[in-house]
Design a protein around this motif. Structure first.
Motif, PDB file in Angstrom:
ATOM      1  N   LEU A 156       5.643  42.852  51.177  1.00 12.58           N
ATOM      2  CA  LEU A 156       5.105  42.722  49.825  1.00 12.58           C
ATOM      3  C   LEU A 156       4.469  44.034  49.393  1.00 12.58           C
ATOM      4  O   LEU A 156       3.750  44.664  50.175  1.00 12.58           O
ATOM      5  CB  LEU A 156       4.033  41.627  49.773  1.00 12.58           C
ATOM      6  CG  LEU A 156       4.479  40.170  49.891  1.00 12.58           C
ATOM      7  CD1 LEU A 156       3.280  39.283  50.202  1.00 12.58           C
ATOM      8  CD2 LEU A 156       5.156  39.711  48.606  1.00 12.58           C
ATOM      9  N   VAL A 157       4.733  44.431  48.165  1.00 12.59           N
ATOM     10  CA  VAL A 157       3.918  45.454  47.515  1.00 12.59           C
ATOM     11  C   VAL A 157       3.230  44.730  46.361  1.00 12.59           C
ATOM     12  O   VAL A 157       3.856  44.376  45.359  1.00 12.59           O
ATOM     13  CB  VAL A 157       4.750  46.636  47.004  1.00 12.59           C
ATOM     14  CG1 VAL A 157       3.848  47.633  46.267  1.00 12.59           C
ATOM     15  CG2 VAL A 157       5.462  47.342  48.156  1.00 12.59           C
ATOM     16  N   VAL A 158       1.942  44.466  46.560  1.00 12.31           N
ATOM     17  CA  VAL A 158       1.169  43.690  45.598  1.00 12.31           C
ATOM     18  C   VAL A 158       0.191  44.621  44.906  1.00 12.31           C
ATOM     19  O   VAL A 158      -0.644  45.255  45.566  1.00 12.31           O
ATOM     20  CB  VAL A 158       0.407  42.540  46.278  1.00 12.31           C
ATOM     21  CG1 VAL A 158      -0.245  41.649  45.225  1.00 12.31           C
ATOM     22  CG2 VAL A 158       1.342  41.710  47.157  1.00 12.31           C
ATOM     23  N   TYR A 159       0.290  44.684  43.600  1.00 18.14           N
ATOM     24  CA  TYR A 159      -0.543  45.619  42.855  1.00 18.14           C
ATOM     25  C   TYR A 159      -1.906  45.024  42.575  1.00 18.14           C
ATOM     26  O   TYR A 159      -2.022  43.864  42.165  1.00 18.14           O
ATOM     27  CB  TYR A 159       0.171  46.067  41.571  1.00 18.14           C
ATOM     28  CG  TYR A 159       1.184  47.139  41.881  1.00 18.14           C
ATOM     29  CD1 TYR A 159       0.870  48.482  41.726  1.00 18.14           C
ATOM     30  CD2 TYR A 159       2.424  46.807  42.428  1.00 18.14           C
ATOM     31  CE1 TYR A 159       1.774  49.470  42.079  1.00 18.14           C
ATOM     32  CE2 TYR A 159       3.336  47.793  42.785  1.00 18.14           C
ATOM     33  CZ  TYR A 159       3.006  49.123  42.606  1.00 18.14           C
ATOM     34  OH  TYR A 159       3.883  50.101  42.969  1.00 18.14           O
ATOM     35  N   MET A 202       1.334  33.110  41.671  1.00 20.61           N
ATOM     36  CA  MET A 202       1.738  33.649  42.967  1.00 20.61           C
ATOM     37  C   MET A 202       2.034  35.141  42.929  1.00 20.61           C
ATOM     38  O   MET A 202       2.385  35.717  43.955  1.00 20.61           O
ATOM     39  CB  MET A 202       2.938  32.877  43.512  1.00 20.61           C
ATOM     40  CG  MET A 202       2.631  31.443  43.882  1.00 20.61           C
ATOM     41  SD  MET A 202       3.921  30.662  44.892  1.00 20.61           S
ATOM     42  CE  MET A 202       5.323  30.704  43.763  1.00 20.61           C
ATOM     43  N   PHE A 203       1.899  35.789  41.759  1.00 22.79           N
ATOM     44  CA  PHE A 203       1.996  37.240  41.770  1.00 22.79           C
ATOM     45  C   PHE A 203       0.748  37.861  42.387  1.00 22.79           C
ATOM     46  O   PHE A 203       0.686  39.059  42.630  1.00 22.79           O
ATOM     47  CB  PHE A 203       2.252  37.815  40.368  1.00 22.79           C
ATOM     48  CG  PHE A 203       1.210  37.474  39.326  1.00 22.79           C
ATOM     49  CD1 PHE A 203      -0.067  37.973  39.390  1.00 22.79           C
ATOM     50  CD2 PHE A 203       1.541  36.654  38.250  1.00 22.79           C
ATOM     51  CE1 PHE A 203      -1.031  37.676  38.413  1.00 22.79           C
ATOM     52  CE2 PHE A 203       0.603  36.345  37.271  1.00 22.79           C
ATOM     53  CZ  PHE A 203      -0.679  36.863  37.362  1.00 22.79           C
ATOM     54  N   HIS A 204      -0.256  37.045  42.654  1.00 24.10           N
ATOM     55  CA  HIS A 204      -1.482  37.481  43.287  1.00 24.10           C
ATOM     56  C   HIS A 204      -1.557  36.865  44.683  1.00 24.10           C
ATOM     57  O   HIS A 204      -1.111  35.732  44.896  1.00 24.10           O
ATOM     58  CB  HIS A 204      -2.691  37.045  42.448  1.00 24.10           C
ATOM     59  CG  HIS A 204      -3.994  37.626  42.915  1.00 24.10           C
ATOM     60  ND1 HIS A 204      -4.716  37.087  43.940  1.00 24.10           N
ATOM     61  CD2 HIS A 204      -4.693  38.705  42.487  1.00 24.10           C
ATOM     62  CE1 HIS A 204      -5.809  37.800  44.137  1.00 24.10           C
ATOM     63  NE2 HIS A 204      -5.816  38.792  43.272  1.00 24.10           N
ATOM     64  N   VAL A 205      -2.143  37.598  45.641  1.00 20.92           N
ATOM     65  CA  VAL A 205      -2.209  37.077  47.001  1.00 20.92           C
ATOM     66  C   VAL A 205      -3.029  35.799  47.101  1.00 20.92           C
ATOM     67  O   VAL A 205      -2.837  34.999  48.017  1.00 20.92           O
ATOM     68  CB  VAL A 205      -2.757  38.130  47.992  1.00 20.92           C
ATOM     69  CG1 VAL A 205      -1.778  39.270  48.180  1.00 20.92           C
ATOM     70  CG2 VAL A 205      -4.135  38.640  47.565  1.00 20.92           C
ATOM     71  N   GLY A 206      -3.951  35.584  46.148  1.00 22.44           N
ATOM     72  CA  GLY A 206      -4.720  34.346  46.175  1.00 22.44           C
ATOM     73  C   GLY A 206      -3.840  33.134  45.980  1.00 22.44           C
ATOM     74  O   GLY A 206      -3.953  32.133  46.701  1.00 22.44           O
ATOM     75  N   GLY A 207      -2.947  33.182  45.000  1.00 29.92           N
ATOM     76  CA  GLY A 207      -2.043  32.070  44.762  1.00 29.92           C
ATOM     77  C   GLY A 207      -0.957  31.967  45.812  1.00 29.92           C
ATOM     78  O   GLY A 207      -0.519  30.862  46.166  1.00 29.92           O
ATOM     79  N   LEU A 208      -0.520  33.104  46.339  1.00 28.71           N
ATOM     80  CA  LEU A 208       0.595  33.116  47.279  1.00 28.71           C
ATOM     81  C   LEU A 208       0.175  32.856  48.716  1.00 28.71           C
ATOM     82  O   LEU A 208       0.860  32.119  49.443  1.00 28.71           O
ATOM     83  CB  LEU A 208       1.312  34.468  47.195  1.00 28.71           C
ATOM     84  CG  LEU A 208       2.569  34.649  48.042  1.00 28.71           C
ATOM     85  CD1 LEU A 208       3.659  33.669  47.622  1.00 28.71           C
ATOM     86  CD2 LEU A 208       3.070  36.081  47.962  1.00 28.71           C
TER      87      LEU A 208
END
Length: 507
Positions: A156-159, A202-208
């Motif tokens: 993952l590359v999560v901004y 889920m674009f955020h690690v909290g949701g995912l």
């Protein structure tokens, strides 16, 4: 080690008919989900040449296709870049140019934005995954794809949310996501019998990654909502009977204020996890009064995010604490010189563990500034009590240094939340010729309440030291927030600095 797609393969072999993902009226069992992951991996490789290290971007709301895509790229050793669909095209374009995806998979609702994003169309193909036409199932093949991914591969590359500047792409490996899932399972005592309701994006690690990927590692079931709606969330809790869900303060508040709150049966919930900011205790108490334990989780995009957490067995006296270190994490608190501080002293939280990001995508300077000898410098402040519980204090960047004294905005915000006539508030620093900086309260009045500056300032008397009191109050219609409801501190500071005149009273 195989890729995290092996989680789904294992459950498909052992319990093929068990429900994995529910969305609307459709259910993917583990056998079908494994087949879709395999078929999508084959399509990615054969049609778009996706291989190890290639980036695939996703632009869409919560949908099973995103999870299928995540595990498919994992099988190939490739990388998923979840895009925040709430961003404007220029903001999305910045992310695309930064990480250079080879393929953008988008839902038709975002077709116009998707067409404007690739800088070089020859270098980045666009595929519209139309749920009405079967989504990724419409292109997934039947060939078996060898699992070539592993723990060391970036997944993952999560901004980062970019509350104070340009976002950075945190690189999370497959091993980091797997370790995080183990941490989350320990936090929730999660088993294959759990049913997770995912309403955060889920674009955020909290949701995912707080519950969604962990419950799939465990072999349980996740129900996805396209986006958060308080009424739909309450209805789902009553009818689908989930055992776990994650809610941030803004969504906790929206549910409590919904007309159906008091009448909704919440008894299926074993716990509600919350975090992402300084969580108002009164929001947690409202759920606890309904018999639902609320447990805090602390972390960051760079920690995947589960680093410190509470459990349902923690003492009542620790309500408001962020808990204790996850089994896969080491935590230390340090002063400005990097020395560890004793219990009861505020220090910066630093995290070390296999769940920590490998760094920032193509940004050596930012990586060197935030990561050192395996430790991630969070920029958050906390103290540890004598029992080992951690208590969040504030963001290091938010600390106001006024006349040589440190003032923590979160401390003032807790007072503001108790005042009549204040719906919500944020405290930021404003430049001051005498003190260097002074605290300013930016306040959203409660419906029907007067904009009474003097009353707000009077609310601090005998509650905090005088030097901590706000020196001005700015009234606004609403606080600027990002997609997860976090207050945009940079924009709040702009609001505060735009108000001329600061009261320079006695300290």
């Amino acid at each position: 080690m195989p890729s995290i797609a092996a989680w789904i393969d294992r459950h498909a072999a052992e319990r093929p008919d068990a429900p994995a993902v529910r969305f609307g009226d459709a259910t993917l069992d583990y056998a079908r989900m494994a087949a879709l992951i395999d078929g999508t991996a084959g399509w990615l490789r054969a049609t778009h040449g996706i291989g190890r290290g290639d980036r695939v971007a996703w632009l869409g709301t919560n949908h099973p296709d995103m999870l299928v895509l995540l595990f498919a790229v994992a099988r190939l050793g490739a990388v998923l870049v979840p895009l925040n669909w709430r961003l404007a095209v220029p903001e999305l374009r910045y992310v695309m140019l930064d990480c250079g995806p080879k393929l953008l998979v988008a839902q038709p609702a975002f077709a116009e934005s998707a067409a404007a994003l690739p800088h070089d169309p020859a270098a980045c193909a666009v595929h519209l995954a139309d749920p009405a036409a079967g989504g990724l199932a419409a292109v997934a093949g039947a060939a078996t794809v060898e699992d070539t991914g592993g723990d060391a591969d970036p997944l993952l590359v999560v901004y980062t949310s970019g509350t104070t500047g340009r976002p950075k792409g945190a690189v999370l490996t497959q091993g980091a996501v797997a370790t995080n899932a183990a941490n989350a399972r320990a936090m929730h005592a999660m088993t294959a019998g759990d049913r997770v309701l995912t309403v955060l994006p889920m674009f955020h690690v909290g949701g995912l990654n707080i519950q969604t990927t962990p419950v799939l590692q465990a072999g349980g079931t996740v129900t996805l909502h396209e986006r958060f709606d308080p009424g739909a969330t309450l209805a789902a809790i009553e009818t689908l009977r989930p055992s776990l869900t994650v809610l941030v303060p803004a969504t906790l508040k929206a549910m409590i204020e919904h007309p159906r709150w008091a009448a909704t049966d919440l008894s299926s919930l074993r716990a509600v996890a919350t975090g992402s900011s300084d969580v108002p205790v009164e929001l947690m108490v409202a759920f606890r009064d309904r018999g639902v334990p609320v447990i805090q989780v602390y972390g960051a995009t760079e920690t995947a995010p589960v680093a410190v957490f509470q459990t349902v067995g923690d003492p009542d006296g620790e309500l408001g604490s962020i808990g204790r270190p996850a089994p896969g994490c080491s935590i230390r608190l340090v002063d400005e010189d990097g020395a560890e501080v004793p219990d009861g002293t505020v220090g910066e939280i630093q995290v070390k563990g296999a769940n920590v990001a490998a760094g920032y995508w193509d940004d050596d300077a930012a990586t060197a500034a935030a990561f050192h000898d395996g430790w991630f410098r969070t920029g958050d402040l906390a103290l540890r009590d004598r029992t080992g519980a951690y208590w969040f204090r504030d963001r290091l960047k938010n600390v106001i240094i006024s006349g040589g004294e440190n003032i923590y905005p979160a401390e003032l915000e807790r007072v503001l939340r108790t005042l009549d006539g204040v719906a919500e508030a944020a405290v930021v620093g404003r430049a001051d010729p005498r003190w260097g900086e002074v605290p300013v309260a930016v306040v959203v009045p409660a419906p029907g309440a007067a904009r009474d500056r003097a009353a707000v300032l009077a609310g601090f008397r005998d509650r905090l030291a005088r030097f901590k009191h706000p020196k001005d109050v700015v009234f606004v219609e609403e606080l600027p927030r990002n997609a997860l409801g976090k207050v945009r501190v940079d924009l709040v500071k702009a609001l505060a600095s735009g108000r001329p005149g600061t009261q320079q009273g006695t300290r």
